[in-house]
Design a protein around this motif. Structure first.
Motif, short mmCIF file in Angstrom:
data_model
loop_
_atom_site.label_atom_id
_atom_site.label_comp_id
_atom_site.label_asym_id
_atom_site.label_seq_id
_atom_site.Cartn_x
_atom_site.Cartn_y
_atom_site.Cartn_z
N GLN A 1 125.82 43.73 4.95
CA GLN A 1 127.24 44.02 4.89
C GLN A 1 127.47 45.43 4.32
OE1 GLN A 1 129.34 41.50 2.15
NE2 GLN A 1 131.37 42.31 2.71
N VAL A 2 126.79 45.71 3.22
CA VAL A 2 127.01 46.97 2.53
C VAL A 2 126.45 48.14 3.33
CG1 VAL A 2 126.33 48.24 0.48
CG2 VAL A 2 127.17 45.93 0.25
N ARG A 3 125.32 47.90 3.97
CA ARG A 3 124.77 48.97 4.81
C ARG A 3 125.75 49.32 5.93
NH1 ARG A 3 119.96 51.56 6.67
NH2 ARG A 3 120.43 52.27 8.77
N ALA A 4 126.36 48.27 6.52
CA ALA A 4 127.31 48.51 7.61
C ALA A 4 128.51 49.33 7.12
CB ALA A 4 127.77 47.18 8.20
N VAL A 5 128.99 48.99 5.92
CA VAL A 5 130.12 49.74 5.34
C VAL A 5 129.77 51.21 5.15
CG1 VAL A 5 131.42 50.05 3.18
CG2 VAL A 5 131.19 47.77 4.17
N ARG A 6 128.61 51.45 4.59
CA ARG A 6 128.18 52.84 4.32
C ARG A 6 127.91 53.58 5.63
NH1 ARG A 6 129.22 55.91 1.80
NH2 ARG A 6 127.31 57.06 1.40
N ALA A 7 127.26 52.90 6.58
CA ALA A 7 126.92 53.56 7.83
C ALA A 7 128.19 53.94 8.59
CB ALA A 7 126.04 52.66 8.69
N SER A 8 129.17 53.05 8.58
CA SER A 8 130.42 53.34 9.28
C SER A 8 131.14 54.51 8.61
CB SER A 8 131.27 52.07 9.33
OG SER A 8 132.61 52.34 9.12
N ASP B 1 119.95 58.55 7.20
CA ASP B 1 119.97 57.38 6.32
C ASP B 1 119.91 57.76 4.83
OD1 ASP B 1 120.25 55.52 8.27
OD2 ASP B 1 118.34 54.51 7.93
N THR B 2 119.35 58.94 4.56
CA THR B 2 119.30 59.43 3.18
C THR B 2 120.69 59.39 2.54
OG1 THR B 2 117.64 61.00 3.97
CG2 THR B 2 118.48 61.35 1.75
N LEU B 3 121.71 59.68 3.35
CA LEU B 3 123.06 59.80 2.82
C LEU B 3 123.75 58.45 2.61
CD1 LEU B 3 124.30 62.87 4.91
CD2 LEU B 3 123.43 62.85 2.58
N LEU B 4 123.08 57.35 2.98
CA LEU B 4 123.65 56.03 2.71
C LEU B 4 123.59 55.72 1.21
CD1 LEU B 4 121.85 53.89 5.47
CD2 LEU B 4 124.28 54.45 5.43
N CYS B 5 122.72 56.41 0.51
CA CYS B 5 122.38 56.09 -0.89
C CYS B 5 123.60 55.99 -1.79
CB CYS B 5 121.42 57.15 -1.44
SG CYS B 5 120.98 56.91 -3.16
N ILE B 6 123.64 54.93 -2.62
CA ILE B 6 124.73 54.76 -3.57
C ILE B 6 124.25 55.02 -5.00
CG2 ILE B 6 126.08 53.22 -2.10
CD1 ILE B 6 124.95 50.85 -3.72
N PRO C 1 119.51 48.62 -1.78
CA PRO C 1 120.65 47.78 -1.41
C PRO C 1 121.29 48.18 -0.09
CG PRO C 1 121.25 49.29 -3.16
CD PRO C 1 119.77 49.41 -2.99
N VAL C 2 121.11 49.43 0.33
CA VAL C 2 121.71 49.84 1.61
C VAL C 2 120.64 50.00 2.69
CG1 VAL C 2 123.81 50.87 0.68
CG2 VAL C 2 121.73 52.23 0.78
N LYS C 3 119.46 49.46 2.41
CA LYS C 3 118.36 49.39 3.38
C LYS C 3 117.96 50.75 3.95
CE LYS C 3 118.10 45.60 5.88
NZ LYS C 3 118.40 44.48 6.79
N ILE C 4 117.87 51.74 3.09
CA ILE C 4 117.32 53.02 3.54
C ILE C 4 115.81 52.80 3.74
CG2 ILE C 4 116.92 55.46 2.96
CD1 ILE C 4 119.31 55.25 1.03
N PRO C 5 115.26 53.12 4.92
CA PRO C 5 113.82 52.91 5.12
C PRO C 5 113.03 54.00 4.40
CG PRO C 5 114.80 53.83 7.10
CD PRO C 5 115.91 53.68 6.11
N LEU C 6 113.04 53.95 3.07
CA LEU C 6 112.46 55.04 2.28
C LEU C 6 111.00 55.34 2.61
CD1 LEU C 6 114.30 54.05 -0.98
CD2 LEU C 6 114.46 56.32 0.04
N PRO C 7 110.12 54.30 2.73
CA PRO C 7 108.72 54.61 3.06
C PRO C 7 108.60 55.36 4.39
CG PRO C 7 108.91 52.34 2.33
CD PRO C 7 110.31 52.85 2.51
N ARG C 8 109.39 54.94 5.38
CA ARG C 8 109.31 55.61 6.67
C ARG C 8 109.79 57.06 6.57
NH1 ARG C 8 112.79 52.81 10.68
NH2 ARG C 8 114.06 54.68 10.80
#
Lengths: 100, 473
Positions: free
Chosen positions: B51-58, B307-312, B372-379
């Motif tokens: 849910q939170v990832r969707a909010v941030r991505a949008s 995705d880096t910018l999704l970070c909270i 929490p926002v599912k940033i694929p950090l390892p990738r």
């Protein structure tokens, strides 16, 4: 898969599965990481061997050859100085040995 | 500031600092346990992350439009909005606001963006007194150190070290190593500063576009005081912190505080929407928001790195990073340490400057699992490694691309690749290696500093399988 292996092994006879501190924390192998950052890797594997040694387990089983080489290699290097070295085995070797 | 050599030197220093390493281990073990207690139901956690990832991505997709709407609403509410492309511009804007208001003393709430811009030094050089009011920031300001963690800046210090800092800074206050007493002492010092300050500077956790609200969480009430007691309040934040609706805030806050400190909610949640109105008894007369880009729009141009910018900025990736646990934050030498730092800083500063950080990772995946926002950090870390040595085809070139390339290493990988993609050659190779295993070296550089050298097996698995009667293609 690690939890499934634990369940599987615990169901076997003559096996007592012991848990140890920070089981899910990385052992510090990380492929080239162990070569490029040998001192960080060394510190990490030291924490791992300390945690395992505290259990007094006689055997360490894993499904990851990298972890086995790293942790087993560190144990062997510390042997004598810090006490006995458990036997390190891949899960497949362990199961093979029991079925053979 | 950075570069590979500086980084290795700091790694060495950190690993030799036993007290600091014990402090980190103790503190992070406790934070991990608190977070896990909040997320006992994994299914619920995974749903909340989605849910939170969707909010941030949008919000990221609509960022330009949302920022415009945010500016309009804030302006209607009486909050003045300033845009800064670079760190220096942000500092200059804040300094100009302070000078125009005749402000010479400033209290500050925690803000990592102000660390990015080096705001404190900038203002102090211009004769403005800056006092950090977050307890952790207050401590490291006394120690003249940068934060070692983005949420808990003084996490590297234990209470005795803090007690000694207080003794040296405030000779009038009796020495104590008691945590409550130390906190009370800091409060005593800070209350006077709050009362006397001309302006307050704070960060922002989320800026809500639909209502023009600045949301700020904290535990000590210092954020509330910083943003309400002085006559001028200046908030500074990165442009990516904008979200669309007020209804986006509750799930964001829930996952932020649970991930960061293992709290269901922080003690204070500040929702700032306007300056003091006629007839009101308190609140600042002026409120400003500085929106900083500082390289963020460059990150937007790559779909994967975006995705880096999704970070909270919850710090969970840091708390779970097994390398950070060993090193602490200062070794990284950058504003943001740990996995998010390894991803963000090379993009912000270029790979020549910060690319060496990508080697401080085992790719164990712990950070990606807790984000929490599912940033694929390892990738993303792996991607930046590739960028640092060979560049990635089709991608927007990053600054410092290929700057860490070494001919010998590249050659070794080429050889490895050749061997592993030719089955016959590989079989021959294993045959030779197993027969000549007694030739394997006993010392292997850094590896054998901590372990014995691995020895090739007597027979390859394929040979053993053949011998057992398995058919092997």
């Amino acid at each position: 898969v690690s939890d499934r292996i634990e369940t599987l092994v615990a169901q076997l006879g003559n096996v007592e599965v012991v848990t140890y501190a920070r089981e899910t924390e990385c052992c510090g192998f990380g492929g080239t990481f162990a070569i490029k950052q040998p001192d960080i890797s060394g510190a990490m594997v030291k924490d791992k061997t300390d945690a395992l040694r505290a259990t007094r387990a006689t055997r360490v089983i894993s499904q990851d050859c990298g972890c086995l080489m790293n942790i087993g290699g560190a144990f062997a290097r510390q042997a004598g100085r810090l006490g006995e070295c458990p036997e390190f085995q891949h899960i497949a070797e362990f199961l093979w040995e029991r079925t053979a | 500031m950075n570069g590979a050599n500086g980084f290795q030197r700091r790694v060495d220093e950190a690993l030799h600092n036993g007290q600091m390493r014990r402090n980190f281990r103790t503190a992070l073990t406790s934070i991990q346990a608190k977070r896990e207690a909040q997320f006992s139901d994994d299914a619920q956690l995974q749903a909340l992350r989605e849910q939170v990832r969707a909010v941030r991505a949008s919000a990221l997709t609509q960022q330009a439009e949302l920022l415009e709407r945010l500016e309009t609403r804030l302006t209607e509410n009486g909050i003045r909005v300033h845009w800064a492309e670079t760190a220096d511009q942000a500092n200059a804007i804040i300094c100009a606001i302070l000078e125009a208001a005749g402000a010479s003393t400033v209290v500050k709430g925690k803000s990592m963006v102000s660390e990015e811009t080096g705001l404190n030094h900038y203002l102090e050089r211009r004769g403005i007194e800056v006092i950090e009011s977050d307890l952790g920031e207050f401590i490291i300001q006394l120690a003249k150190e940068p934060p070692s963690h983005i949420v808990a800046p003084a996490i590297h210090k234990n209470r005795r070290e803090i007690a000694e800092l207080f003794r040296d800074a405030f000779p009038g206050i009796p020495y104590s190593e008691d945590i409550e007493q130390l906190t009370r002492n800091a409060r005593l010092v800070l209350r006077e500063k709050f009362a006397a300050a001309d302006a307050g500077i704070s960060g922002v956790n989320f800026a809500v576009a639909e209502s023009g609200t600045l949301c700020l969480v904290e535990n000590e009430g210092n954020g509330r005081l910083t943003t309400t007691a002085p006559r001028v309040h200046i908030a500074i934040t990165g442009v990516e912190k904008v979200v669309e609706n007020l209804s986006d805030v509750p799930p964001l806050l829930e996952i932020l505080t649970k991930s960061a400190t293992g709290q269901p909610l922080t003690t204070y949640v500040n929702m700032i929407s306007r300056p003091r109105q006629p007839g009101e008894l308190d609140g600042p007369q002026e409120v400003h928001l500085v929106l900083l880009d500082n390289g963020r729009s460059g990150i937007r141009s790559d779909d994967e790195l975006l995705d880096t910018l999704l970070c909270i900025r919850c710090g969970a990736c840091i708390n779970y990073c097994p390398v950070y646990i060993q090193l602490g934050g200062h070794a990284y030498g950058t504003v943001y340490p740990g996995p998010i730092g390894i991803v963000l800083e090379p993009q912000r500063l270029g790979l020549e400057q910060a690319g060496a950080l990508t080697s401080a990772c085992t790719l164990c995946g712990a950070c990606g699992e807790v984000c929490p926002v599912k940033i694929p950090l390892p990738r993303l870390i792996n991607r930046l490694r590739a960028e640092a040595v060979q560049g990635v085809r089709g991608a927007v070139p990053l600054s410092g691309r290929r700057s860490l390339r070494k001919a010998r290493e590249a050659g070794a990988w080429k050889l490895w690749c050749g061997l592993y993609t030719r089955p016959r050659l590989y079989r021959l190779f294993t045959l030779v290696v197993t027969r000549l295993r007694w030739l394997a070296p006993a010392r292997l550089g850094g590896w054998t500093r901590y372990r014995i050298a691995p020895r090739p097996a007597e027979r390859a698995l394929r040979e053993l399988a053949c011998r057992e009667g398995f058919r092997v293609e």
